[in-house]
Scaffold this active site. Structure first.
Site, mmCIF file in Angstrom:
data_model
loop_
_atom_site.group_PDB
_atom_site.id
_atom_site.type_symbol
_atom_site.label_atom_id
_atom_site.label_comp_id
_atom_site.label_asym_id
_atom_site.label_seq_id
_atom_site.Cartn_x
_atom_site.Cartn_y
_atom_site.Cartn_z
ATOM 1 N N LYS A 49 38.439 -17.630 -58.580
ATOM 2 C CA LYS A 49 37.074 -18.158 -58.560
ATOM 3 C C LYS A 49 36.051 -17.020 -58.630
ATOM 4 C CE LYS A 49 38.624 -22.138 -55.881
ATOM 5 N NZ LYS A 49 38.637 -22.795 -54.559
ATOM 6 N N GLN A 93 37.472 -21.887 -48.117
ATOM 7 C CA GLN A 93 38.728 -22.150 -48.830
ATOM 8 C C GLN A 93 39.740 -22.880 -47.935
ATOM 9 O OE1 GLN A 93 39.524 -21.546 -52.156
ATOM 10 N NE2 GLN A 93 41.357 -22.690 -51.682
ATOM 11 N N ASP A 116 31.668 -27.448 -52.847
ATOM 12 C CA ASP A 116 32.985 -28.084 -52.860
ATOM 13 C C ASP A 116 32.872 -29.609 -52.785
ATOM 14 O OD1 ASP A 116 35.441 -26.940 -53.315
ATOM 15 O OD2 ASP A 116 35.675 -26.145 -51.288
HETATM 16 C C1 BQF Z 1 46.321 -23.906 -63.844
HETATM 17 C C2 BQF Z 1 44.170 -26.093 -54.768
HETATM 18 C C3 BQF Z 1 45.767 -27.389 -53.534
HETATM 19 C C4 BQF Z 1 45.211 -26.967 -52.329
HETATM 20 C C5 BQF Z 1 44.126 -26.115 -52.326
HETATM 21 C C6 BQF Z 1 44.257 -23.051 -62.719
HETATM 22 C C7 BQF Z 1 43.920 -23.346 -60.355
HETATM 23 C C8 BQF Z 1 45.168 -23.929 -60.268
HETATM 24 C C9 BQF Z 1 45.950 -24.115 -61.401
HETATM 25 C C10 BQF Z 1 43.069 -23.163 -59.154
HETATM 26 C C11 BQF Z 1 43.596 -25.575 -56.010
HETATM 27 C C12 BQF Z 1 44.148 -25.964 -57.331
HETATM 28 C C13 BQF Z 1 42.545 -24.672 -55.939
HETATM 29 C C14 BQF Z 1 45.500 -23.672 -62.606
HETATM 30 C C15 BQF Z 1 41.930 -24.035 -57.161
HETATM 31 C C16 BQF Z 1 43.260 -25.562 -58.478
HETATM 32 O O1 BQF Z 1 46.257 -23.122 -64.789
HETATM 33 O O2 BQF Z 1 46.999 -24.940 -63.882
HETATM 34 C C17 BQF Z 1 43.469 -22.897 -61.588
HETATM 35 O O3 BQF Z 1 42.613 -22.065 -58.917
HETATM 36 N N1 BQF Z 1 42.761 -24.214 -58.309
HETATM 37 C C18 BQF Z 1 42.036 -24.314 -54.653
HETATM 38 O O4 BQF Z 1 41.110 -23.525 -54.540
HETATM 39 O O5 BQF Z 1 42.564 -24.835 -53.551
HETATM 40 C C19 BQF Z 1 43.619 -25.671 -53.546
HETATM 41 C C20 BQF Z 1 45.258 -26.960 -54.743
#
Ligand code: BQF
Length: 290
Positions: A49, A93, A116
């Site tokens: 991010k 986060q 968020d």
């Molecule tokens: C991709 C997230 C579960 C719990 C907390 C690109 C992300 C993921 C996959 C990513 C996620 C999931 C995020 C891909 C942020 C998505 O190429 O498929 C990017 O960074 N995510 C998060 O911040 O917290 C989570 C899933």
């Protein structure tokens, strides 16, 4: 069958934002990240991010707190960022350590900095179709992906698997809005749903957000379905450098031949989540400048 390229769609959103932010004068949009503990997935998500923010010209800061931080200390940090006029967006986060209540924490973030979209106020705004609200990044990304892929939703049957606060529930609210995309007939299924496959087979659009690898199989979908796979599951894979690979909630190889459109994992909804966070941050900045 079309495999929807989430990376490419996210990239065009990022380019649009880069152009918009490049045209601004004065202090740039800024987002603050709070990360508690050293969860490897959280570290990697926040890093991704921050990298994307930098690419766009959005300023970001990272506030790291130890795993055993008290609720009071965490809330002090949130309060300080709430009060800082140079910070437009705040993201705590997830996941948080067990001793800290996530809902209470998300509600501590000022609603107008809650990029968020987890705050009770923003969930209320979504329910009331109030455009000022922030929509959680993953459901917002799903809707944007559907729209930019030319998938019609009006009058069609959207079946959602999973009732989470962060994905399933807001996705249902978005798809039933009197808006485009929206105006869908929505069925939300979950772990207690009876005869699940009979329902999923009626889906024109199937959104899978249950967190179980390869849960959706070919017999559960009708021909011509559009499949949005929100799952990000780690499965062991000794042939990969990290010892695991990511798979979705959908058995892609089996379901893809029956689908008109399908999102892959990785490279589907995931990158859209990050892009929508940037869009929300830009929205927070804009709202603070009127
Ligand atoms: C991709 C997230 C579960 C719990 C907390 C690109 C992300 C993921 C996959 C990513 C996620 C999931 C995020 C891909 C942020 C998505 O190429 O498929 C990017 O960074 N995510 C998060 O911040 O917290 C989570 C899933």
């Amino acid at each position: 069958m079309q495999v929807i390229d989430g990376n490419a769609i996210a990239k065009s959103i990022i380019e649009e934002l880069t152009h918009a932010v490049g045209g601004l004068s004065g202090k740039p949009p800024a987002v603050a990240f709070i990360r508690v503990g050293e969860d490897p997935a959280s570290i990697s998500y926040v890093r991704k991010k921050q990298k994307t923010a930098e690419q766009i010209g959005i300023q970001s800061s990272l506030h790291r707190l130890p795993e055993d931080v008290s609720k009071e200390e965490l809330f002090e940090k949130i309060d300080a960022l709430n009060a800082d006029d140079a910070v437009h967006g705040i993201l705590v986060q997830a996941p948080l350590p067990a001793h800290i209540d996530e809902t209470e924490t998300f509600n501590r973030v000022a609603p107008d900095k809650d990029v968020d979209g987890f705050n009770t106020v923003n969930i209320g705004r979504l329910c009331q179709e109030d455009e000022r609200g922030f929509v959680a990044c993953t459901p917002a990304g799903i809707v944007e992906l559907i729209q930019r892929s030319g998938i019609e939703t009006e009058g069609r049957h959207v079946v959602i698997l999973g009732r989470s606060q962060i994905v399933g529930k807001p996705a249902a609210l978005l798809m039933m809005r009197k808006a485009v995309p929206g105006n869908a007939t929505v069925t939300l299924c979950h772990s207690r749903t009876r005869d699940l496959a009979a329902i999923t087979r009626q889906a024109d659009i199937l959104i899978a957000a249950i967190g179980r690898p390869n849960f959706v199989t070919a017999d559960m979908v009708q021909d011509g379905v559009a499949v949005i796979d929100v799952g990000i599951n780690r499965v062991e894979d000794a042939s990969r450098p990290r010892g695991y690979r990511l798979v979705g909630d959908v058995d892609f190889a089996a379901v893809a031949p029956k689908a008109a459109q399908i999102t892959p994992v990785p490279g589907g909804v995931g990158p859209m989540t990050v892009a929508m966070l940037m869009k929300n941050t830009y929205q927070a900045y804009r709202a603070s400048h009127i």
